[in-house]
Design an enzyme around this catalytic site. Structure first.
Site, PDB file in Angstrom:
ATOM      1  N   ASP A 102      46.897   4.434  33.576  1.00 25.29           N
ATOM      2  CA  ASP A 102      46.385   4.482  32.205  1.00 25.29           C
ATOM      3  C   ASP A 102      46.511   5.887  31.630  1.00 25.29           C
ATOM      4  O   ASP A 102      46.535   6.869  32.373  1.00 25.29           O
ATOM      5  CB  ASP A 102      44.886   4.128  32.179  1.00 25.29           C
ATOM      6  CG  ASP A 102      44.627   2.718  32.663  1.00 25.29           C
ATOM      7  OD1 ASP A 102      45.538   1.881  32.563  1.00 25.29           O
ATOM      8  OD2 ASP A 102      43.500   2.486  33.134  1.00 25.29           O
TER       9      ASP A 102
HETATM   10  N1  URA Z   1      43.321   0.980  37.707  1.00 24.16           N
HETATM   11  C1  URA Z   1      42.919   1.366  36.476  1.00 24.16           C
HETATM   12  O1  URA Z   1      41.918   0.886  35.975  1.00 24.16           O
HETATM   13  N2  URA Z   1      43.652   2.278  35.840  1.00 24.16           N
HETATM   14  C2  URA Z   1      44.746   2.860  36.354  1.00 24.16           C
HETATM   15  O2  URA Z   1      45.362   3.713  35.706  1.00 24.16           O
HETATM   16  C3  URA Z   1      45.136   2.453  37.628  1.00 24.16           C
HETATM   17  C4  URA Z   1      44.416   1.503  38.283  1.00 24.16           C
END
Ligand code: URA
Length: 241
Positions: A102
């Protein structure tokens, strides 16, 4: 000499399977002629085109990148935000991240131009163990940790068994640091897992991917994977196939 479908995959155009489909579908030309057979071998002097677009042969390159927070796991962003490839401007090959973290998540990301390798690592069947460290609001109970470990129902199905461990907590601030090890790679999975049991993730970092760790890397830095590491990653993914 290399097989046509392999060369297209190595150029980052498509996975090997997709390349095979494109060949069978008549979308691929070698030296101006459509080739529909899968066994054809090509050399560096052959001119390959997919739907009229020249496929430039590139040497496969592999990097381990420490993605900072506030960076999109992509090669471009319409809103002009920073993307992973902004950190690879000195690399002439057209690289891209394997999977995604993310925008607000930091940590270990593999970056390559090898489409076949990327697809192998990302295939749900080959999901590699990933370790995340999350700072969350509140302190989960033992029961809640057990729930996370056993699998919880999200909108896209129950999560596979995981490992969770509270590393520390700050009584004053009411936050805790939890290490979560998962094999899947669903969208926003860690955040959603904690949300489901009533906790908000305020910070998230991927610390480990298979046997790879960030080690001494600084946020925003990358290093090349060694040929042995690439081989090991391939073996790790194929061993689950
Ligand atoms: N899980 C999440 O919530 N975000 C990420 O970036 C990776 C795994």
């Amino acid at each position: 000499m290399e097989r046509l479908q392999k060369m297209i995959a190595h150029a980052g155009f498509a996975s090997r399977r997709k390349a095979e489909e494109m060949i069978l579908d008549g979308q691929v030309k070698v030296n101006g002629k459509i080739v529909r057979e899968l066994g054809v071998k090509v050399s560096t002097t052959d001119k390959i085109e997919v739907n009229g677009i020249p496929v430039e042969r590139e040497e496969p390159v592999y990097f381990l990148f420490y993605k900072p927070r506030g960076v999109i796991s992509s090669v471009k962003d319409e809103k002009g935000r920073k993307v992973v490839t902004d950190f690879f401007q000195a690399v002439k090959e057209r690289v891209y991240p394997v999977g995604r973290l993310d925008y607000d998540t930091s940590g270990l990301l593999i970056v390559t131009n090898d489409g076949e390798f990327a697809n192998l690592l990302m295939h749900p069947r080959n999901e590699i163990e990933k370790v995340y460290v999350a700072k969350i609001k509140g302190v989960p109970t033992r029961e809640e940790i057990r729930k996370i470990e056993g699998g919880i129902m999200l909108e896209d199905g129950k999560t596979a068994p995981a490992k969770a461990k509270i590393l520390s907590f700050d009584k004053k601030k009411g936050t805790s640091i939890v290490e979560l090890t998962i094999h899947e790679g669903r969208n926003r999975q860690v955040r959603r897992m904690f949300e489901k049991i009533g906790y908000q993730v305020v910070k998230l970092k991927r610390e480990r991917y298979g046997f790879l760790t960030l080690n001494n890397l600084k946020s925003g830095d990358a290093r090349e994977l060694t040929p042995h590491e690439v081989k090991q990653l391939r073996a790790l993914a194929t061993s689950k196939s």
